[in-house]
Each structure stands twice: as structure tokens, then as C-alpha cells.
Motif scaffolding. Structure first.
Motif, PDB file in Angstrom:
ATOM      1  N   ALA A  71       0.829  -1.209   0.000  1.00 45.43           N
ATOM      2  CA  ALA A  71       0.000   0.000   0.000  1.00 45.43           C
ATOM      3  C   ALA A  71       0.865   1.261   0.000  1.00 45.43           C
ATOM      4  N   LEU A  72       1.974   1.239   0.753  1.00 47.78           N
ATOM      5  CA  LEU A  72       2.885   2.392   0.759  1.00 47.78           C
ATOM      6  C   LEU A  72       3.491   2.611  -0.620  1.00 47.78           C
ATOM      7  N   ILE A  73       3.883   1.514  -1.259  1.00 48.28           N
ATOM      8  CA  ILE A  73       4.475   1.621  -2.594  1.00 48.28           C
ATOM      9  C   ILE A  73       3.432   2.127  -3.586  1.00 48.28           C
ATOM     10  N   GLU A  74       2.205   1.614  -3.472  1.00 46.66           N
ATOM     11  CA  GLU A  74       1.131   2.065  -4.363  1.00 46.66           C
ATOM     12  C   GLU A  74       0.858   3.558  -4.171  1.00 46.66           C
ATOM     13  N   THR A  75       0.887   4.025  -2.921  1.00 47.70           N
ATOM     14  CA  THR A  75       0.668   5.442  -2.638  1.00 47.70           C
ATOM     15  C   THR A  75       1.744   6.289  -3.295  1.00 47.70           C
ATOM     16  N   ARG A  76       2.990   5.844  -3.168  1.00 52.76           N
ATOM     17  CA  ARG A  76       4.097   6.555  -3.808  1.00 52.76           C
ATOM     18  C   ARG A  76       3.943   6.555  -5.330  1.00 52.76           C
ATOM     19  N   LYS A  77       3.487   5.447  -5.865  1.00 56.38           N
ATOM     20  CA  LYS A  77       3.297   5.340  -7.312  1.00 56.38           C
ATOM     21  C   LYS A  77       2.283   6.377  -7.791  1.00 56.38           C
ATOM     22  N   LYS A  78       1.201   6.550  -7.037  1.00 48.68           N
ATOM     23  CA  LYS A  78       0.161   7.513  -7.408  1.00 48.68           C
ATOM     24  C   LYS A  78       0.664   8.955  -7.329  1.00 48.68           C
ATOM     25  N   GLN A  79       1.677   9.177  -6.479  1.00 48.40           N
ATOM     26  CA  GLN A  79       2.226  10.523  -6.314  1.00 48.40           C
ATOM     27  C   GLN A  79       3.270  10.858  -7.379  1.00 48.40           C
ATOM     28  N   SER A  80       3.661   9.862  -8.165  1.00 45.76           N
ATOM     29  CA  SER A  80       4.761  10.052  -9.107  1.00 45.76           C
ATOM     30  C   SER A  80       4.284  10.706 -10.389  1.00 45.76           C
ATOM     31  N   THR A  81       5.242  11.184 -11.161  1.00 43.81           N
ATOM     32  CA  THR A  81       4.939  11.752 -12.472  1.00 43.81           C
ATOM     33  C   THR A  81       4.733  10.615 -13.469  1.00 43.81           C
ATOM     34  N   ALA A  82       4.394  10.986 -14.696  1.00 43.57           N
ATOM     35  CA  ALA A  82       4.172   9.973 -15.723  1.00 43.57           C
ATOM     36  C   ALA A  82       5.472   9.381 -16.252  1.00 43.57           C
ATOM     37  N   HIS A  83       6.601  10.016 -15.939  1.00 46.62           N
ATOM     38  CA  HIS A  83       7.876   9.524 -16.458  1.00 46.62           C
ATOM     39  C   HIS A  83       8.224   8.185 -15.800  1.00 46.62           C
ATOM     40  N   PRO A  84       8.477   7.127 -16.585  1.00 43.27           N
ATOM     41  CA  PRO A  84       8.712   5.792 -16.021  1.00 43.27           C
ATOM     42  C   PRO A  84       9.848   5.743 -14.994  1.00 43.27           C
ATOM     43  N   LYS A  85      10.955   6.469 -15.243  1.00 40.36           N
ATOM     44  CA  LYS A  85      12.074   6.419 -14.297  1.00 40.36           C
ATOM     45  C   LYS A  85      11.734   7.132 -12.993  1.00 40.36           C
TER      46      LYS A  85
END
Length: 200
Positions: A71-85
Motif C-alpha cells: 500500500a505504501l508503494i502504491e501510494t508513492r506510485k500515485k504521487q509520481s509523475t508519468a515519467h517511467p524512471k
């Protein structure tokens, strides 16, 4: 003297909560069926209505904590930009969040031999890891987008995981004279360096 409590899901949840509190406060060796039962307010025999043994109780905790980490990783993923890196940097920041928030549980889950621990490569390639799946998928996405060199996405995911895990182990051992904020920044720079080295 504790009284018998009929088996209920609520009691099982309380047992898991107490066992987790002991694990986080004192480490896995402090978690015993007798001690957890006493803290919950049931007899040592009653705890076996919910968990057949200590390993099963610890496995239930581990499974729940992997979901918390996911869930923490998913939350971080949602906060990220569209850039894959950039998304990969955020995914690994979720792993770091958990390591710093729950250090003793993190040690038990990732740094000690334990029954049922997933092993590379078979368990991971079979997608049995709810956490590394996210990282491997992020790596595969970056490769498909042409942002990383084509390679084995599982090995690259493992490399990212091992990088952060190594930093955490050194940090926990007192090998950094850095604030948590500076330590996090160092980890992010290291991930970006690694990704830069394997970029397409």
C-alpha cells in the motif's frame, strides 16, 4: 487468571496486533504464544484456537505487513509523475518509507531467515511477491517505453531492491552521519545514478 475467550475473528485480529507490537518493540525472539496470550487476556491454550503455532502467527503478521508495504508503494506510485524512471524512484521510496517506519518488522521480514520467505528467482518470476511485482512491472514499463535498456526486468528490480536494502542496513547500523531527510535524498540520488547507468 485469564479466562477463555470463544474463537472470533476479532480475537484473532487482536492477537495479531499484540504480536506485531511486541515484534516491533523488541524483535521476533520476544514473540511467544504465552506472552501474546497473556497480553491479549486469554489463556495460552486459547490462542491455539486462532493460530496452530508461533510460525503461523508470525506468518499472518508477515502477510499483513507485506500488504501494508504494498500500500505504501502504491501510494508513492500515485504521487509520481508519468515519467517511467521517476515512477521507479517513487516506488523505491515507498520501500524506504516502510523500512524507516517499522524497522524491527522490516528486519524480521527482509533480513532474517524465516519459514515461507520467498526466494529468487522462482517465487518472484511466478509473481508471488506483492511488492516486487510492482517494481518489476515499473521496470518493464520503462523498458517498453525505451527509457531503460532491454534486460531481465526481474533482475533489474532485484538490483533496485538490493541497493535500497543495503543502504537501509548501513543506516540502521549507524554508518551514516545524516539526518533522515538527508539519508532519503542520498538514496534517491543513488537510485537515479543506477537508472542513468542502464538507461537506453
Amino acid at each position: 487468571m485469564p479466562t477463555e475467550t470463544p474463537p472470533t475473528s476479532t480475537t484473532a485480529e487482536r492477537i495479531a496486533e499484540v504480536a506485531l507490537e511486541i515484534l516491533e518493540g523488541e524483535g521476533p525472539d520476544a514473540v511467544t504464544m504465552r506472552r501474546v496470550a497473556q497480553a491479549v487476556g486469554i489463556t495460552p491454550m486459547a490462542i491455539y484456537h486462532h493460530f496452530p503455532n508461533r510460525d503461523a502467527m508470525l506468518q499472518a503478521i508477515t502477510d499483513a505487513e507485506f500488504e501494508n508495504l504494498r500500500a505504501l508503494i502504491e501510494t508513492r506510485k500515485k504521487q509520481s509523475t508519468a515519467h517511467p524512471k521517476s515512477r521507479l524512484v517513487q516506488l523505491m521510496a515507498g520501500y524506504l518509507d516502510y523500512a524507516l517506519q517499522r524497522p524491527r518488522v522490516f528486519d524480521y521480514v527482509f533480513s532474517r531467515p524465516r519459514p515461507g520467505a520467498r526466494q529468487f528467482p522462482d517465487d518472484f518470476r511466478a509473481r508471488r511477491s506483492p511488492t516486487l511485482n510492482l517494481v518489476a512491472d515499473g521496470v518493464a514499463e520503462a523498458m517498453q517505453a525505451g527509457k531503460l535498456k532491454k534486460d531481465d526486468c526481474w533482475e533489474v528490480a532485484l538490483e533496485l531492491w538490493a541497493l535500497i536494502h543495503g543502504y537501509v542496513a548501513l543506516y540502521r547500523a549507524g554508518r551514516f552521519h545524516l539526518s533522515e531527510e538527508d539519508f532519503r535524498a542520498l538514496c534517491e540520488r543513488s537510485i537515479r545514478r543506477l537508472l542513468h547507468g542502464i538507461q537506453s
